[in-house]
Design a protein around this motif. Structure first.
Motif, mmCIF file in Angstrom:
data_model
loop_
_atom_site.group_PDB
_atom_site.id
_atom_site.type_symbol
_atom_site.label_atom_id
_atom_site.label_comp_id
_atom_site.label_asym_id
_atom_site.label_seq_id
_atom_site.Cartn_x
_atom_site.Cartn_y
_atom_site.Cartn_z
ATOM 1 N N ALA A 30 -16.225 -26.066 -31.316
ATOM 2 C CA ALA A 30 -15.553 -26.542 -30.108
ATOM 3 C C ALA A 30 -15.254 -28.028 -30.213
ATOM 4 O O ALA A 30 -14.222 -28.491 -29.732
ATOM 5 C CB ALA A 30 -16.410 -26.260 -28.885
ATOM 6 N N ASN A 31 -16.127 -28.783 -30.848
ATOM 7 C CA ASN A 31 -15.910 -30.214 -31.017
ATOM 8 C C ASN A 31 -14.719 -30.473 -31.938
ATOM 9 O O ASN A 31 -13.929 -31.385 -31.702
ATOM 10 C CB ASN A 31 -17.178 -30.869 -31.570
ATOM 11 C CG ASN A 31 -17.138 -32.368 -31.431
ATOM 12 O OD1 ASN A 31 -16.373 -32.895 -30.640
ATOM 13 N ND2 ASN A 31 -17.967 -33.048 -32.202
ATOM 14 N N GLU A 32 -14.594 -29.687 -32.990
ATOM 15 C CA GLU A 32 -13.458 -29.832 -33.897
ATOM 16 C C GLU A 32 -12.149 -29.463 -33.195
ATOM 17 O O GLU A 32 -11.121 -30.114 -33.402
ATOM 18 C CB GLU A 32 -13.647 -28.952 -35.128
ATOM 19 C CG GLU A 32 -14.793 -29.391 -36.008
ATOM 20 C CD GLU A 32 -15.044 -28.405 -37.130
ATOM 21 O OE1 GLU A 32 -14.160 -27.570 -37.401
ATOM 22 O OE2 GLU A 32 -16.126 -28.482 -37.732
ATOM 23 N N LEU A 33 -12.196 -28.428 -32.378
ATOM 24 C CA LEU A 33 -11.011 -28.021 -31.638
ATOM 25 C C LEU A 33 -10.612 -29.092 -30.622
ATOM 26 O O LEU A 33 -9.424 -29.370 -30.438
ATOM 27 C CB LEU A 33 -11.282 -26.684 -30.937
ATOM 28 C CG LEU A 33 -10.093 -25.961 -30.342
ATOM 29 C CD1 LEU A 33 -9.064 -25.675 -31.423
ATOM 30 C CD2 LEU A 33 -10.546 -24.671 -29.689
ATOM 31 N N ALA A 34 -11.583 -29.701 -29.981
ATOM 32 C CA ALA A 34 -11.306 -30.756 -29.009
ATOM 33 C C ALA A 34 -10.694 -31.975 -29.690
ATOM 34 O O ALA A 34 -9.829 -32.648 -29.113
ATOM 35 C CB ALA A 34 -12.586 -31.152 -28.279
ATOM 36 N N SER A 35 -11.118 -32.247 -30.921
ATOM 37 C CA SER A 35 -10.567 -33.411 -31.621
ATOM 38 C C SER A 35 -9.095 -33.215 -31.979
ATOM 39 O O SER A 35 -8.396 -34.193 -32.246
ATOM 40 C CB SER A 35 -11.381 -33.701 -32.887
ATOM 41 O OG SER A 35 -11.193 -32.675 -33.848
ATOM 42 N N ILE A 36 -8.634 -31.989 -31.956
ATOM 43 C CA ILE A 36 -7.223 -31.713 -32.231
ATOM 44 C C ILE A 36 -6.428 -31.591 -30.927
ATOM 45 O O ILE A 36 -5.329 -32.135 -30.806
ATOM 46 C CB ILE A 36 -7.074 -30.416 -33.053
ATOM 47 C CG1 ILE A 36 -7.701 -30.609 -34.432
ATOM 48 C CG2 ILE A 36 -5.617 -30.012 -33.183
ATOM 49 C CD1 ILE A 36 -7.815 -29.333 -35.225
ATOM 50 N N LEU A 37 -6.994 -30.897 -29.948
ATOM 51 C CA LEU A 37 -6.241 -30.604 -28.731
ATOM 52 C C LEU A 37 -6.084 -31.800 -27.796
ATOM 53 O O LEU A 37 -5.046 -31.929 -27.131
ATOM 54 C CB LEU A 37 -6.903 -29.435 -27.986
ATOM 55 C CG LEU A 37 -6.841 -28.086 -28.696
ATOM 56 C CD1 LEU A 37 -7.583 -27.031 -27.887
ATOM 57 C CD2 LEU A 37 -5.416 -27.676 -28.928
ATOM 58 N N VAL A 38 -7.087 -32.652 -27.721
ATOM 59 C CA VAL A 38 -6.997 -33.790 -26.799
ATOM 60 C C VAL A 38 -5.889 -34.767 -27.213
ATOM 61 O O VAL A 38 -5.083 -35.174 -26.361
ATOM 62 C CB VAL A 38 -8.369 -34.489 -26.655
ATOM 63 C CG1 VAL A 38 -8.237 -35.779 -25.856
ATOM 64 C CG2 VAL A 38 -9.363 -33.557 -25.978
ATOM 65 N N PRO A 39 -5.784 -35.158 -28.493
ATOM 66 C CA PRO A 39 -4.648 -36.037 -28.840
ATOM 67 C C PRO A 39 -3.285 -35.382 -28.613
ATOM 68 O O PRO A 39 -2.325 -36.063 -28.214
ATOM 69 C CB PRO A 39 -4.860 -36.330 -30.324
ATOM 70 C CG PRO A 39 -6.307 -36.131 -30.554
ATOM 71 C CD PRO A 39 -6.703 -35.036 -29.614
ATOM 72 N N ILE A 40 -3.193 -34.081 -28.834
ATOM 73 C CA ILE A 40 -1.937 -33.384 -28.549
ATOM 74 C C ILE A 40 -1.635 -33.456 -27.053
ATOM 75 O O ILE A 40 -0.494 -33.689 -26.644
ATOM 76 C CB ILE A 40 -1.987 -31.925 -29.039
ATOM 77 C CG1 ILE A 40 -2.026 -31.885 -30.560
ATOM 78 C CG2 ILE A 40 -0.794 -31.130 -28.523
ATOM 79 C CD1 ILE A 40 -2.261 -30.498 -31.137
ATOM 80 N N GLY A 41 -2.641 -33.280 -26.235
ATOM 81 C CA GLY A 41 -2.463 -33.375 -24.792
ATOM 82 C C GLY A 41 -2.068 -34.770 -24.345
ATOM 83 O O GLY A 41 -1.244 -34.938 -23.438
ATOM 84 N N VAL A 42 -2.632 -35.788 -24.984
ATOM 85 C CA VAL A 42 -2.293 -37.165 -24.632
ATOM 86 C C VAL A 42 -0.839 -37.460 -25.012
ATOM 87 O O VAL A 42 -0.094 -38.088 -24.238
ATOM 88 C CB VAL A 42 -3.262 -38.151 -25.314
ATOM 89 C CG1 VAL A 42 -2.775 -39.590 -25.160
ATOM 90 C CG2 VAL A 42 -4.658 -37.997 -24.733
ATOM 91 N N VAL A 43 -0.412 -37.008 -26.181
ATOM 92 C CA VAL A 43 0.984 -37.193 -26.584
ATOM 93 C C VAL A 43 1.909 -36.472 -25.606
ATOM 94 O O VAL A 43 2.956 -37.005 -25.208
ATOM 95 C CB VAL A 43 1.208 -36.697 -28.032
ATOM 96 C CG1 VAL A 43 2.677 -36.609 -28.362
ATOM 97 C CG2 VAL A 43 0.489 -37.606 -29.012
ATOM 98 N N GLY A 44 1.539 -35.266 -25.194
ATOM 99 C CA GLY A 44 2.334 -34.537 -24.204
ATOM 100 C C GLY A 44 2.421 -35.280 -22.883
ATOM 101 O O GLY A 44 3.479 -35.319 -22.243
ATOM 102 N N ALA A 45 1.314 -35.901 -22.469
ATOM 103 C CA ALA A 45 1.318 -36.657 -21.212
ATOM 104 C C ALA A 45 2.207 -37.892 -21.325
ATOM 105 O O ALA A 45 2.920 -38.231 -20.376
ATOM 106 C CB ALA A 45 -0.106 -37.065 -20.840
ATOM 107 N N VAL A 46 2.202 -38.550 -22.470
ATOM 108 C CA VAL A 46 3.059 -39.724 -22.663
ATOM 109 C C VAL A 46 4.526 -39.305 -22.634
ATOM 110 O O VAL A 46 5.362 -39.948 -21.985
ATOM 111 C CB VAL A 46 2.706 -40.447 -23.976
ATOM 112 C CG1 VAL A 46 3.745 -41.490 -24.337
ATOM 113 C CG2 VAL A 46 1.327 -41.084 -23.874
#
Length: 130
Positions: free
Chosen positions: A2-18
């Motif tokens: 789950a930690n590895e998945l979070a390290s990928i999904l959170v930056p993708i989410g931040v880019v989407g928010a920007v």
């Protein structure tokens, strides 16, 4: 895992928010200028960007999704308010323009003495029809 998945999904989410925030800013400016087509296109691009920011929620990070939604609502409201203020000033500007045009129409024409015209002399030949 789950930690590895979070390290990928959170930056993708931040880019989407920007990206969603940029689209929301374009939509707000387009509304201010009265460009409905551009505003619709910007909101149309905001939707997939907001969906991209939703990926961060799988790692329990809701901030990117909330930011993208709040920025869109804020820019749409600001754009509508500014457009309303601009439209409120239009009648005064139009009446001033109409008054200037009416003053030009009502102005007297300058008195100009007509020029005396004399047909050119052709000498002994008859004048040709022109």
């Amino acid at each position: 895992m789950a930690n590895e998945l979070a390290s990928i999904l959170v930056p993708i989410g931040v880019v989407g928010a920007v990206l969603a925030a940029l689209c929301a800013i374009v939509a707000g400016v387009a509304i201010m200028r009265g460009a409905a087509g551009l505003a619709g296109g910007a909101v149309g691009l905001w939707i997939p960007s907001a969906m991209l920011s939703f990926t961060a929620s799988f790692a329990n990070q809701w901030t990117p999704l909330l930011v993208s939604g709040v920025v869109l609502v804020a820019m749409l409201v600001i754009g509508a308010v500014v457009r309303g203020v601009v439209n409120a000033g239009e009648p005064a500007r139009e009446s001033a323009r109409a008054a200037r045009i009416q003053a030009l129409v009502d102005a007297p024409e300058p008195a100009v003495a007509p020029k005396a015209t004399k047909a050119p002399s052709t000498g002994s030949l008859p004048a040709l029809a022109g």
